[in-house]
Design a protein around this motif. Structure first.
Motif, PDB file in Angstrom:
ATOM      1  N   ARG A 230       0.883  -1.170  -0.413  1.00 31.00           N
ATOM      2  CA  ARG A 230      -0.002   0.380   0.270  1.00 31.00           C
ATOM      3  C   ARG A 230       0.445   0.793  -0.290  1.00 31.00           C
ATOM      4  O   ARG A 230       0.275   2.294  -0.238  1.00 31.00           O
ATOM      5  CB  ARG A 230      -1.038   0.673   1.401  1.00 31.00           C
ATOM      6  N   LYS A 258      -6.657   7.574  -4.228  1.00 28.82           N
ATOM      7  CA  LYS A 258      -6.985   6.929  -3.428  1.00 28.82           C
ATOM      8  C   LYS A 258      -8.002   7.446  -3.483  1.00 28.82           C
ATOM      9  O   LYS A 258      -8.963   6.364  -3.391  1.00 28.82           O
ATOM     10  CB  LYS A 258      -6.390   7.615  -2.095  1.00 28.82           C
ATOM     11  N   GLU A 259      -8.963   8.417  -4.039  1.00 31.86           N
ATOM     12  CA  GLU A 259     -10.010   8.865  -3.722  1.00 31.86           C
ATOM     13  C   GLU A 259     -11.373   8.340  -5.544  1.00 31.86           C
ATOM     14  O   GLU A 259     -11.910   7.491  -5.623  1.00 31.86           O
ATOM     15  CB  GLU A 259     -10.388  10.382  -3.673  1.00 31.86           C
ATOM     16  N   ASP A 264      -6.716   1.455  -1.218  1.00 35.26           N
ATOM     17  CA  ASP A 264      -6.110   2.116   0.110  1.00 35.26           C
ATOM     18  C   ASP A 264      -4.336   2.868  -0.097  1.00 35.26           C
ATOM     19  O   ASP A 264      -3.978   2.092   0.953  1.00 35.26           O
ATOM     20  CB  ASP A 264      -6.293   1.599   0.617  1.00 35.26           C
TER      21      ASP A 264
END
Length: 479
Positions: A230, A258-259, A264
């Motif tokens: 990540r 990420k959005e 994540d």
């Protein structure tokens, strides 16, 4: 020069780079740098994995929005890039990603393929013609604030994360399938074996429960390794310094990614380390390899237990999936476990490739990410499909030959082990030797010799009792 994709009668446009000039098909959304890469790297003959293309597009979309918010891109240009990215995310224009998965240049060719396709579609959106980079430039606009060296590792980690989550889903199904079989077979007593020799009785359900436990352990190990994946180096640009990236862009780009992607991702605290080190990919590959080893061992066990049907173990039946021979009528082979074995062999080989490539990085960058991604994505995908096949076409349809299992236990010399606490190891060994020499059952010899009463023999040699502790505590007296 001519190019085979979209060259029909549409003609060509002339594009230039620092190497020289090339004719690019007028209808092509890729440009000169993609075309050069296609010519240079005719290695696998395969297309780039669609998931990494998707994640590259997410990065380009996030970068366009973030650069606009930071005041580095004109709104018209930024929104055209975003619209082009949205079209790609819907599956359009993917045929114009033409570079080979294995390529020199640390992934520059793949990054530029994405930049050129997005730029040329965005140019069209603004009413221009493909190749008119004065409107939207692949480097200056689509690649603004970025480098291959932070874009490609980030896309690779995102792809690894997504593909591995799919693998974990299938492994979860396999775990449940083994648990269900463990319950179904809990009453079936069979002979346990060590080093392919008779050992002591075991319940078939215990065997399948052990398989479930091993799969669950692999899942936990994989999930732990994914935590490292990540952390991305996006924003570090060339070597981690963030050169050519706006300070606001560096702060906002990963949260924006990420959005948009739903993955994540977290910006690494040390962008230099995250740029030069590929050990997190080695960690994931290692867990995938460990899982493949587990599955291969289980597959081999199933092949042994189902061997026969008349001259092998014959303890279980695997679902018949296809004819097993072109010459021997009626032969059915354990093809599903066999394919699981082969996938495991391949994954093990890929893991070595990934290990060597990660080790070979030098100073601020590892140039060998393309082969790492090619091998790792292949390993994760084939593991996923192999597990799915294992569950659907093998595990759920396994049945037990209960009578065959019982006969093998009754005729085994291994049951003598249960007598050791009561008559001693030496006398037990002598009886075992006699049973092997004469072919007579251990139970019969014990009773005939009057060593224990028939009732005690039946108690000690009860197959179910031999699959759990307890009976040894009751000291039986020799007659």
């Amino acid at each position: 020069m001519k190019n085979s994709l979209d060259d029909k009668e549409e003609g060509y446009r002339l594009e230039k780079d620092i190497i020289g000039e090339l004719n690019v098909s007028r209808n092509a959304y890729y440009g000169i740098q993609s075309l050069r890469a296609k010519e240079n790297f005719n290695i696998t003959g395969l297309k780039m994995h669609p998931e990494i293309i998707k994640n590259l597009v997410y990065i380009k979309k996030a970068a366009a929005i973030t650069n606009f918010e930071a005041g580095l891109l004109d709104e018209t240009i930024a929104m055209a890039i975003v619209q082009a990215c949205d079209e790609l995310l819907k599956g359009k224009l993917l045929e114009y990603f033409i570079v080979d998965p294995i390529q020199g240049g640390a992934g520059t060719s793949l990054n530029m393929n994405a930049n050129e396709v997005i730029a040329n579609r965005a140019i069209e959106i603004l009413g221009g013609e493909k190749g008119d980079y004065s409107l939207i430039n692949p480097n200056d606009h689509v690649n603004c604030g970025q480098s291959t060296n932070d874009v490609i590792p980030t896309a690779g980690k995102m792809t690894c994360f997504v593909l591995t989550k799919k693998a974990l889903k299938q492994l979860g199904r396999l775990y449940k399938a083994f648990e269900e079989k463990a319950k179904e077979f809990d009453h079936v007593i069979k002979m346990g074996r060590t080093q392919l020799q008779d050992a002591v009785p075991i319940r078939l359900g215990q065997e399948f429960h052990a398989y479930a436990t091993a799969v669950r352990r692999d899942m936990i190990r994989i999930e732990k390794a994914l935590e490292e994946i990540r952390y991305v180096n996006l924003g570090g640009t060339a070597i981690g310094t963030g050169i050519n990236a706006d300070e606001q862009y560096m702060k906002r780009i990963v949260p924006k990614l990420k959005e948009l992607s739903g993955i994540d991702v977290i910006q690494a605290s040390d962008l230099f380390d995250a740029t030069q080190s590929l050990d997190s990919f080695v960690a994931v590959s290692g867990t995938v390899k460990a899982c493949a080893v587990t599955l291969s061992k289980i597959a081999s066990d199933l092949r042994l237990m189902s061997s026969g049907p008349r001259t092998g173990f014959g303890e279980i039946n695997l679902p018949a999936r296809q004819n097993g021979s072109s010459i021997m009528p009626g032969k059915v082979n354990p093809v599903i476990p066999e394919v699981v074995n082969q996938v495991a062999f391949h994954i093990i080989g890929n893991d070595l490739t990934i290990t060597l490539a990660a080790e070979a990085g030098q100073l601020e960058l590892n140039a060998f990410e393309p082969i790492v991604f090619y091998s790792l994505f292949q390993s994760i995908d084939t593991l996923t499909y192999a597990v799915q096949t294992f569950v659907d076409h093998c595990i759920t349809g396994i049945t037990a030959n209960e009578e065959r299992c019982r006969q093998l236990v009754e005729n085994s010399v291994g049951v003598i082990t249960a007598l050791c606490p009561h008559i001693g190891y030496r006398d037990s060994a002598e009886i075992a030797k006699e049973a092997i020499r004469t072919g007579r059952p251990v139970r019969e010899l014990i009773i005939k010799k009057g060593i224990l009463s028939p009732a005690d023999v039946n108690l000690v040699l009860d197959p179910m009792n031999m699959t759990k502790p307890g009976i040894a505590k009751k000291k039986l007296l020799r007659k």
